[in-house]
Design an enzyme around this catalytic site. Structure first.
Site, short mmCIF file in Angstrom:
data_model
loop_
_atom_site.label_atom_id
_atom_site.label_comp_id
_atom_site.label_asym_id
_atom_site.label_seq_id
_atom_site.Cartn_x
_atom_site.Cartn_y
_atom_site.Cartn_z
N CYS A 123 0.84 -1.14 0.04
CA CYS A 123 0.09 0.36 0.09
C CYS A 123 0.83 1.29 0.11
CB CYS A 123 -0.80 0.31 1.12
SG CYS A 123 -2.17 -1.16 1.24
N CYS A 139 -3.96 8.82 5.90
CA CYS A 139 -3.07 8.46 7.06
C CYS A 139 -3.82 8.57 8.54
CB CYS A 139 -2.10 9.63 6.82
SG CYS A 139 -1.01 9.64 5.39
#
Lengths: 187, 390
Positions: free
Chosen positions: A35, A105
């Site tokens: 990822c 994030c």
């Protein structure tokens, strides 16, 4: 250009609480090498279910590191019940905001925390309910529906920014669009 | 803070000599080269000189040089001209590591105009699958277009061999030489390409000026339809200042080509070898031999590119990465993915691209900064422990 707040920069350049935590009794891992970002969160929880210490190890961009660092600072001293209520917005707000394309994030921080709490309580996190929409980043329709509702997301770009879904090969973009439409239709 | 600029494949410093050459034409000498009066005519003379200088760099005839606004316009002009010249041929051949300037055009042609595009794959070193390329050529192929050098890895394609095959089969051949220009020798006559794109700002001229070389005899159709400028091949009043600057830059590029392939190459090799030696878990992306002399794409295991770039930036070092987090997309660069560079190092890949303005001291500064930077990021990476990947 780096579109980060001073607080994000500070937490990236001087990350708090990095490394493995000796005596940790709860660990939550999320993300993967493929990822492009991954977070391993270590917690030390006392007998009153209070987080007495927290550290992290993160592979990722500046905002991933800063989000992880912020997360550990926020949750230290919290009870697990309070920590369980933490949202990705709390992490982003603590940092004075994240660029739109980096919201995932903060989502990663929230997800690692959930997993660590489940790990402490010995709760198995079941196979994700719902149907996989984004194969690249393993995101289900239910996750997309939740994110769209919680954050008033309007476009596939928004969904990609929050969940990464659709940001890889892009084959699921039409399906994501349908999911957004279905949420909107239901009001 | 002193800037160490090692991002020359992104853009270059405009050379002082180029600026000096341009200044009078930005100021007093503003005439239109198409005018009848002497005031405009003197500008036309200078544009003619610039055209000759560009032609000299690639061994073309001056009338084969068409000035455009950028590399992207040159590429678009070439492809559209080819499909206009052969409206019945619905097949295009290219590679899967091309620049977005041209890649997105193919996707558009596939989607809206029913073109079949063969994206020839590359191997792990970034080298083309030539068998597949040659076997894809057919009577239905309108054009083959391949980059001469890859912008991310610097890997060179064997343009001369491919052009020869294309010529044998009577298929039009275009090359995007934006990265190759001024770094490797280019001779359009010897190579036998039909069209070639280059861009000013990659070779120490300003942004906003490009060139399309069009071989004599090809039935070119203009992309920008307008006046008689550029022999009717590109409408619009000439960007005289930038054309004059580009002419000077081409003249200098010709002189500097040996330096590029000796001094600059040595600096690149020094940087590469020092980093490989001092940083375990590092690897070069792309073929070590068939490569531009100025480019180094190097991957560091278990760390992420944006983080590296940001820490380099703190020390005044300008580089770039093909990493997801800097480009807006979430996957690593399509070039590194096409080469099957493993994720462990693809996300942590950095491109340094040098010019003759760089020095050994600058390389030492990069090395001294990068070694502790990678260490710092690995210390907090969940995929790195005791000096290796876990």
């Amino acid at each position: 250009m780096w579109d980060y707040t001073d607080k994000v920069k500070d937490h990236f350049l001087n990350p708090r609480n990095t490394g493995e935590l000796e005596g940790a009794n709860a660990i939550g891992e999320t993300g993967s090498l493929n990822c492009g970002d991954a977070l391993k969160l270590f917690l030390k929880v006392n007998e009153n279910e209070r987080i007495v210490d927290a550290t992290f190890m993160t592979f990722g961009c500046a905002s991933a590191v800063a989000s992880s660092s912020a997360l550990t600072e926020i949750i230290k001293g919290m009870t697990l019940d309070d920590a369980a209520k933490l949202t990705n917005d709390d992490i982003s707000d603590y940092l004075g905001g994240l660029p739109k394309a980096k919201m995932h994030c903060s989502v990663m921080g929230q997800s690692a925390l959930k997993k660590a709490i489940a790990d402490y309580r010995g709760v198995q996190i079941l196979e994700k309910p719902g149907q996989i929409v984004c194969e690249c980043f393993d995101v289900t329709d239910l996750e997309i529906i939740d994110a769209v509702k919680a954050n008033n997301l309007e476009s596939t770009d928004d969904v990609t920014n929050y969940l990464k879904a659709g940001g890889g090969c892009g084959q699921c973009l039409e399906r994501i669009e349908e999911v957004i439409e279905s949420v909107k239709a239901k009001g | 803070m002193k800037i160490v600029y090692t991002d020359n494949n992104a853009t270059t410093k405009v050379a002082d000599e180029v600026i000096n050459e341009m200044l009078p034409y930005l100021g007093q000498l503003y005439g239109n080269p198409s005018s009848m009066h002497t005031f405009g005519g003197q500008v036309d003379k200078k544009v003619t000189q610039a055209r000759q200088r560009v032609a000299d760099l690639i061994n073309a005839d001056p009338e084969e040089i068409v000035f455009t606004s950028c590399g992207t316009e040159s590429d678009n002009s070439a492809i559209y001209s080819a499909i206009n010249a052969f409206p019945d041929k619905k097949h295009i051949i290219t590679s899967n590591v091309e620049h977005p300037a041209i890649n997105n055009l193919y996707k558009e042609l596939e989607k809206t105009k029913g073109y079949e595009v063969t994206f020839v794959p590359v191997d792990k070193k970034g080298l083309l699958d030539l068998d597949l390329l040659y076997n894809s050529m057919s009577q239905n192929t309108a054009i083959i277009s391949l980059m001469w050098a890859n912008n991310e890895t610097g890997v060179l394609f064997p343009i001369e061999d491919i052009a020869k095959k294309a010529n044998e089969k009577g298929i039009l051949f275009h090359t995007d030489a934006v990265q190759a220009t001024a770094k490797v020798p280019i001779d359009v006559k010897k190579t036998g390409v039909d069209m070639l794109s280059l861009s000013g700002h990659k070779i120490h001229a300003p942004k906003g000026i490009g060139v399309l070389y069009v071989k004599k005899g090809f039935k070119f159709s203009p992309f920008l339809i307008g006046g008689h400028q550029e022999g009717g091949r590109r409408g619009g009043t000439e960007n005289t200042v930038s054309i004059i600057g580009l002419g000077k830059a081409c003249e200098m590029a010709k002189e500097n080509l040996p330096i590029m392939n000796s001094t600059v190459k040595e600096l690149r090799d020094y940087l590469q070898n020092q980093l490989l030696e001092k940083i375990p878990g590092s690897s070069v992306n792309g073929d070590l031999e068939q490569r531009l002399p100025n480019t180094l794409s190097i991957g560091f295991d278990a760390v992420e590119g944006e983080s590296i770039l940001l820490l380099l930036d703190r020390q005044g070092i300008c580089a770039s990465s093909g990493s997801a987090c800097t480009s807006g997309s979430l996957d690593p660069s399509h070039v590194l993915m096409a080469m099957e560079v493993p994720f462990k190092s693809a996300h942590g890949s950095i491109r340094f691209s040098l010019s003759h303005y760089n020095t050994k001291e600058e390389m030492d500064h990069i090395i001294a900064t990068l070694v502790p930077t990678i260490q710092k990021l690995r210390d907090m990476s969940p995929f790195w422990k005791d000096g290796k990947m876990i």
